[in-house]
Scaffold this motif. Structure first.
Motif, PDB file in Angstrom:
ATOM      1  N   GLY A  92       0.798  -1.220   0.000  1.00 37.50           N
ATOM      2  CA  GLY A  92       0.000   0.000   0.000  1.00 37.50           C
ATOM      3  C   GLY A  92       0.829   1.267   0.000  1.00 37.50           C
ATOM      4  O   GLY A  92       0.403   2.308   0.518  1.00 37.50           O
ATOM      5  N   VAL A  93       2.012   1.188  -0.574  1.00 39.39           N
ATOM      6  CA  VAL A  93       2.911   2.336  -0.653  1.00 39.39           C
ATOM      7  C   VAL A  93       2.614   3.143  -1.914  1.00 39.39           C
ATOM      8  O   VAL A  93       2.386   2.571  -2.986  1.00 39.39           O
ATOM      9  CB  VAL A  93       4.387   1.872  -0.666  1.00 39.39           C
ATOM     10  N   ILE A  94       2.594   4.444  -1.812  1.00 38.20           N
ATOM     11  CA  ILE A  94       2.408   5.316  -2.976  1.00 38.20           C
ATOM     12  C   ILE A  94       3.698   5.333  -3.790  1.00 38.20           C
ATOM     13  O   ILE A  94       4.791   5.482  -3.231  1.00 38.20           O
ATOM     14  CB  ILE A  94       2.053   6.753  -2.545  1.00 38.20           C
ATOM     15  N   GLY A  95       3.594   5.161  -5.097  1.00 38.49           N
ATOM     16  CA  GLY A  95       4.797   5.120  -5.925  1.00 38.49           C
ATOM     17  C   GLY A  95       4.726   6.053  -7.122  1.00 38.49           C
ATOM     18  O   GLY A  95       3.659   6.234  -7.715  1.00 38.49           O
ATOM     19  N   PHE A  96       5.857   6.645  -7.457  1.00 42.06           N
ATOM     20  CA  PHE A  96       5.980   7.468  -8.655  1.00 42.06           C
ATOM     21  C   PHE A  96       7.253   7.060  -9.396  1.00 42.06           C
ATOM     22  O   PHE A  96       8.285   6.798  -8.760  1.00 42.06           O
ATOM     23  CB  PHE A  96       6.055   8.959  -8.309  1.00 42.06           C
ATOM     24  N   VAL A  99       7.330  11.836 -15.228  1.00 40.12           N
ATOM     25  CA  VAL A  99       6.932  11.153 -13.994  1.00 40.12           C
ATOM     26  C   VAL A  99       5.455  10.778 -14.060  1.00 40.12           C
ATOM     27  O   VAL A  99       4.603  11.618 -14.392  1.00 40.12           O
ATOM     28  CB  VAL A  99       7.207  12.038 -12.766  1.00 40.12           C
ATOM     29  N   PHE A 100       5.182   9.511 -13.735  1.00 37.22           N
ATOM     30  CA  PHE A 100       3.806   8.998 -13.709  1.00 37.22           C
ATOM     31  C   PHE A 100       3.598   8.208 -12.404  1.00 37.22           C
ATOM     32  O   PHE A 100       4.562   7.684 -11.841  1.00 37.22           O
ATOM     33  CB  PHE A 100       3.556   8.061 -14.886  1.00 37.22           C
ATOM     34  N   PRO A 101       2.337   8.102 -11.951  1.00 34.20           N
ATOM     35  CA  PRO A 101       2.066   7.195 -10.831  1.00 34.20           C
ATOM     36  C   PRO A 101       2.498   5.784 -11.207  1.00 34.20           C
ATOM     37  O   PRO A 101       2.149   5.298 -12.292  1.00 34.20           O
ATOM     38  CB  PRO A 101       0.554   7.312 -10.648  1.00 34.20           C
ATOM     39  N   LEU A 102       3.241   5.141 -10.351  1.00 35.26           N
ATOM     40  CA  LEU A 102       3.807   3.835 -10.669  1.00 35.26           C
ATOM     41  C   LEU A 102       2.717   2.812 -10.979  1.00 35.26           C
ATOM     42  O   LEU A 102       2.873   1.968 -11.883  1.00 35.26           O
ATOM     43  CB  LEU A 102       4.669   3.355  -9.490  1.00 35.26           C
ATOM     44  N   GLU A 103       1.614   2.880 -10.279  1.00 36.93           N
ATOM     45  CA  GLU A 103       0.547   1.895 -10.471  1.00 36.93           C
ATOM     46  C   GLU A 103      -0.140   2.029 -11.827  1.00 36.93           C
ATOM     47  O   GLU A 103      -0.772   1.077 -12.294  1.00 36.93           O
ATOM     48  CB  GLU A 103      -0.498   2.023  -9.364  1.00 36.93           C
ATOM     49  N   ASP A 104      -0.005   3.178 -12.479  1.00 38.06           N
ATOM     50  CA  ASP A 104      -0.660   3.401 -13.763  1.00 38.06           C
ATOM     51  C   ASP A 104       0.156   2.937 -14.953  1.00 38.06           C
ATOM     52  O   ASP A 104      -0.382   2.772 -16.056  1.00 38.06           O
ATOM     53  CB  ASP A 104      -0.987   4.898 -13.952  1.00 38.06           C
ATOM     54  N   ILE A 105       1.447   2.741 -14.788  1.00 40.21           N
ATOM     55  CA  ILE A 105       2.322   2.420 -15.916  1.00 40.21           C
ATOM     56  C   ILE A 105       2.154   0.958 -16.322  1.00 40.21           C
ATOM     57  O   ILE A 105       2.171   0.054 -15.486  1.00 40.21           O
ATOM     58  CB  ILE A 105       3.795   2.690 -15.555  1.00 40.21           C
ATOM     59  N   VAL A 106       1.983   0.732 -17.621  1.00 40.77           N
ATOM     60  CA  VAL A 106       1.892  -0.630 -18.158  1.00 40.77           C
ATOM     61  C   VAL A 106       3.290  -1.084 -18.552  1.00 40.77           C
ATOM     62  O   VAL A 106       3.902  -0.544 -19.468  1.00 40.77           O
ATOM     63  CB  VAL A 106       0.948  -0.682 -19.385  1.00 40.77           C
ATOM     64  N   LEU A 107       3.802  -2.084 -17.846  1.00 43.71           N
ATOM     65  CA  LEU A 107       5.167  -2.557 -18.087  1.00 43.71           C
ATOM     66  C   LEU A 107       5.176  -3.962 -18.713  1.00 43.71           C
ATOM     67  O   LEU A 107       4.263  -4.730 -18.512  1.00 43.71           O
ATOM     68  CB  LEU A 107       5.942  -2.587 -16.756  1.00 43.71           C
TER      69      LEU A 107
END
Length: 251
Positions: free
Chosen positions: A201-205, A243-251
């Motif tokens: 539940g950590v916020i990531g960028f 910079v994007f929210p980490l959870e939004d990036i499609v890897l």
């Protein structure tokens, strides 16, 4: 803040295992530059500029960390102290610093460590832990002791075990639980960091290092695939990021 063309003079170039620290000066006062923003640098004898993140800056000086990886960066790094160049800056959206979150961590590898330092340097009240990875001890020398100066705790990792932890910085994520994690590095590092953030539940960028053409959002060369309202969408690293929210990036 609106970007501008800065006229810069190289004051020093140092090489550390193929990674260069370039320091330059400006007679005119530079604009405010946020952590994660970049400059579009004019390269000798090249029509296209090269995007380079701003590592550090003062009102009249700026420092870049640059890997010699292609014709453009090689041409730029072939210059010497006293040579002049111009750069469009600042560009892009940097890392957001959340006012109610003070326990943060930086996760970077190689040149990917460069966008992260200003988070700690510009916000001295934050409790910052840095997990940084390099090929070897020589490569990490490009950052001098900068991270030690501005972070509360720094964990250095090397692939060959020549300094610090022998392994990847992502191996050490299980030892920390920050409120916010800021990341820049290889896709594998991004994936591990995203899974870690989701689990705890950590916020990531994350700052996405993409090839760019125009640098101002017109050419769409630097597209990044992200999730928006449950659907995949292509956004521009230069204008919508990097910079994007980490959870939004499609890897």
């Amino acid at each position: 803040m609106k970007s501008e063309v800065a006229q810069l003079t190289i004051s020093k170039i140092e090489c550390f295992d193929g990674i260069y620290r370039v320091e330059a000066s400006s007679e005119k006062e530079l604009p405010h530059i946020a952590a994660g923003q970049f400059a579009h640098i004019k390269v000798p004898n090249k029509s296209l500029r090269r995007p380079i993140c701003v590592y550090r800056n003062t009102k009249h000086s700026i420092t870049f960390i640059i890997a010699d990886v292609g014709e453009g960066t090689h041409a730029f790094l072939s210059q010497k102290a006293g040579d002049k160049f111009d750069a469009i800056l600042p560009l892009g959206n940097g890392f957001p610093v959340l006012p109610d979150k003070t326990n943060i961590a930086l996760l970077g590898g190689g040149t990917g460590c460069a966008p992260l330092l200003k988070i700690a340097e510009d916000n001295p009240s934050l409790n910052v832990t840095a997990l940084l990875g390099f090929r070897n001890a020589e490569a990490m020398g490009v950052y001098n002791s900068d991270f030690d100066k501005y972070c509360k705790r720094v964990c250095y990792c090397t692939d060959d075990g020549s300094h610090g932890y022998h392994g990847f910085p992502t191996d050490l994520l299980t030892e920390i639980v920050p409120e916010v994690l800021y990341v820049c590095g290889a896709p594998g590092m991004m994936k591990t960091a995203r899974e870690y953030c989701k689990k705890l539940g950590v916020i990531g960028f994350a700052s996405m290092e993409q090839r760019m053409g125009c640098g101002v959002g017109a050419c769409l060369v630097c597209s990044v695939k992200v999730m928006v309202d449950g659907k995949e969408k292509l956004l521009r690293a230069c204008a919508d990021g990097p910079v994007f929210p980490l959870e939004d990036i499609v890897l």
